[in-house]
Write a protein that holds these residues in place. Structure first.
Motif, mmCIF file in Angstrom:
data_model
loop_
_atom_site.group_PDB
_atom_site.id
_atom_site.type_symbol
_atom_site.label_atom_id
_atom_site.label_comp_id
_atom_site.label_asym_id
_atom_site.label_seq_id
_atom_site.Cartn_x
_atom_site.Cartn_y
_atom_site.Cartn_z
ATOM 1 N N ILE A 175 0.858 -1.182 0.000
ATOM 2 C CA ILE A 175 0.000 0.000 0.000
ATOM 3 C C ILE A 175 0.895 1.234 0.000
ATOM 4 C CG2 ILE A 175 -0.188 0.031 2.524
ATOM 5 C CD1 ILE A 175 -3.095 0.986 2.136
ATOM 6 N N THR A 176 0.468 2.278 -0.697
ATOM 7 C CA THR A 176 1.218 3.528 -0.769
ATOM 8 C C THR A 176 0.389 4.645 -0.161
ATOM 9 O OG1 THR A 176 2.344 2.837 -2.793
ATOM 10 C CG2 THR A 176 2.339 5.185 -2.302
ATOM 11 N N LEU A 177 1.014 5.437 0.707
ATOM 12 C CA LEU A 177 0.373 6.578 1.348
ATOM 13 C C LEU A 177 1.079 7.851 0.909
ATOM 14 C CD1 LEU A 177 0.244 5.204 5.024
ATOM 15 C CD2 LEU A 177 -1.494 4.945 3.247
ATOM 16 N N VAL A 178 0.304 8.830 0.471
ATOM 17 C CA VAL A 178 0.847 10.141 0.107
ATOM 18 C C VAL A 178 0.193 11.176 1.010
ATOM 19 C CG1 VAL A 178 1.226 11.818 -1.734
ATOM 20 C CG2 VAL A 178 1.103 9.375 -2.280
ATOM 21 N N MET A 179 1.008 11.998 1.665
ATOM 22 C CA MET A 179 0.493 13.019 2.582
ATOM 23 C C MET A 179 1.041 14.379 2.187
ATOM 24 S SD MET A 179 0.882 11.020 6.221
ATOM 25 C CE MET A 179 0.782 9.222 6.266
ATOM 26 N N ALA A 180 0.204 15.406 2.333
ATOM 27 C CA ALA A 180 0.613 16.763 1.963
ATOM 28 C C ALA A 180 -0.032 17.765 2.905
ATOM 29 C CB ALA A 180 0.220 17.075 0.523
ATOM 30 N N ASN A 181 0.715 18.837 3.202
ATOM 31 C CA ASN A 181 0.203 19.873 4.095
ATOM 32 C C ASN A 181 -0.896 20.709 3.448
ATOM 33 O OD1 ASN A 181 1.795 19.330 6.350
ATOM 34 N ND2 ASN A 181 3.459 20.640 5.658
#
Length: 255
Positions: A175-181
């Motif tokens: 699984i890939t998680l992408v997080m951004a402010n």
């Protein structure tokens, strides 16, 4: 049968404790299952399908960081449920996104990936935009994309089928998680993609489902409920035995 959110959460927490989860991890895992169930994603069924794997897992085989830098982290989930690795993965990603603006975390060799959504909801509540992506190894090959806006406890969800499976297609167990402010990372589909939309769940639809579940009760299969109670009983038995052992030691020490 119908149960309340608190009843489901409480029994799952005890069941995870009976399986061998530490207290904090058991509470987190229970939150994930209850969140899934009240949003209509069949979290209890998902858990039931993975229980045999959970019971066979070595609780000492912890997730391992294979690689990381300022923006990226790759974890080995040791072939275990994502319930055992999600805390480390999301906290790493959150810290990197806060420091650098955006982060990517990949968890390899894990299962029960659907259950990740409940934890991401909590993380989004801390003010981060999140998208999770994974593929399911089945016919047809499917992709699932889950996107949370910062501050929102309910996601946008899309499920696609892949028209052409790559020849070099590897096992789909990550699984890939992408997080951004400051950038919203919501699922969308361009016209040039070789994908077909199979399912779409809007934020408003999922919120309505949650409200109905909290008001009317959460439907749970009686056989699964009984199985969870059996696992929860393990924790009570172990606690009783530990208490008796401690009491016995106290008596002997005073002799």
């Amino acid at each position: 049968m119908k149960v309340s959110f608190n009843e489901l959460q409480g029994l799952c927490r005890k069941a995870f404790g009976g399986i061998g989860f530490e207290e904090g991890d058991a509470a987190d895992a229970a939150d994930m299952v209850a969140w899934m169930q009240c949003h209509g994603f069949n979290g209890v069924d998902q858990l039931n399908r993975g229980l045999d794997f959970l019971l066979a897992e070595d609780p000492e085989a912890l997730p391992r960081v294979i690689y990381q830098d300022g923006d990226l982290a790759v974890l080995d989930g040791q072939g275990h449920s994502v319930l055992r690795s999600i805390s480390l993965a999301t906290e790493l990603g959150y810290a990197k996104a806060r420091a650098r603006g955006l982060s990517v975390v990949k968890i390899r060799r894990c299962h029960n990936r659907q259950l990740i959504m409940g934890y991401l909801a909590r993380l989004a509540g801390r003010g981060i935009n999140i998208t999770a992506f994974w593929r399911n190894a089945q016919e047809p090959l499917t992709e699932q994309v889950v996107g949370f806006r910062a501050g929102h406890a309910t996601p946008e969800v899309r499920v696609y089928s892949v028209r052409e499976v790559p020849e070099e297609n590897e096992p789909n167990d990550g699984i890939t998680l992408v997080m951004a402010n400051h950038v919203e990372l919501l699922p969308s589909l361009g016209a040039d993609h070789d994908l077909d939309l199979l399912a779409r769940h809007s934020e408003s639809e999922l919120l309505a489902c949650r409200q109905r579940a909290l008001q009317d009760g959460i439907e749970v299969d009686e056989a699964i409920w009984a199985r969870l109670k059996t696992l929860a009983h393990r924790l009570l038995v172990e606690a009783s035995e530990a208490s008796r052992s401690g009491a016995g030691a106290g008596v002997n020490d005073n002799d």
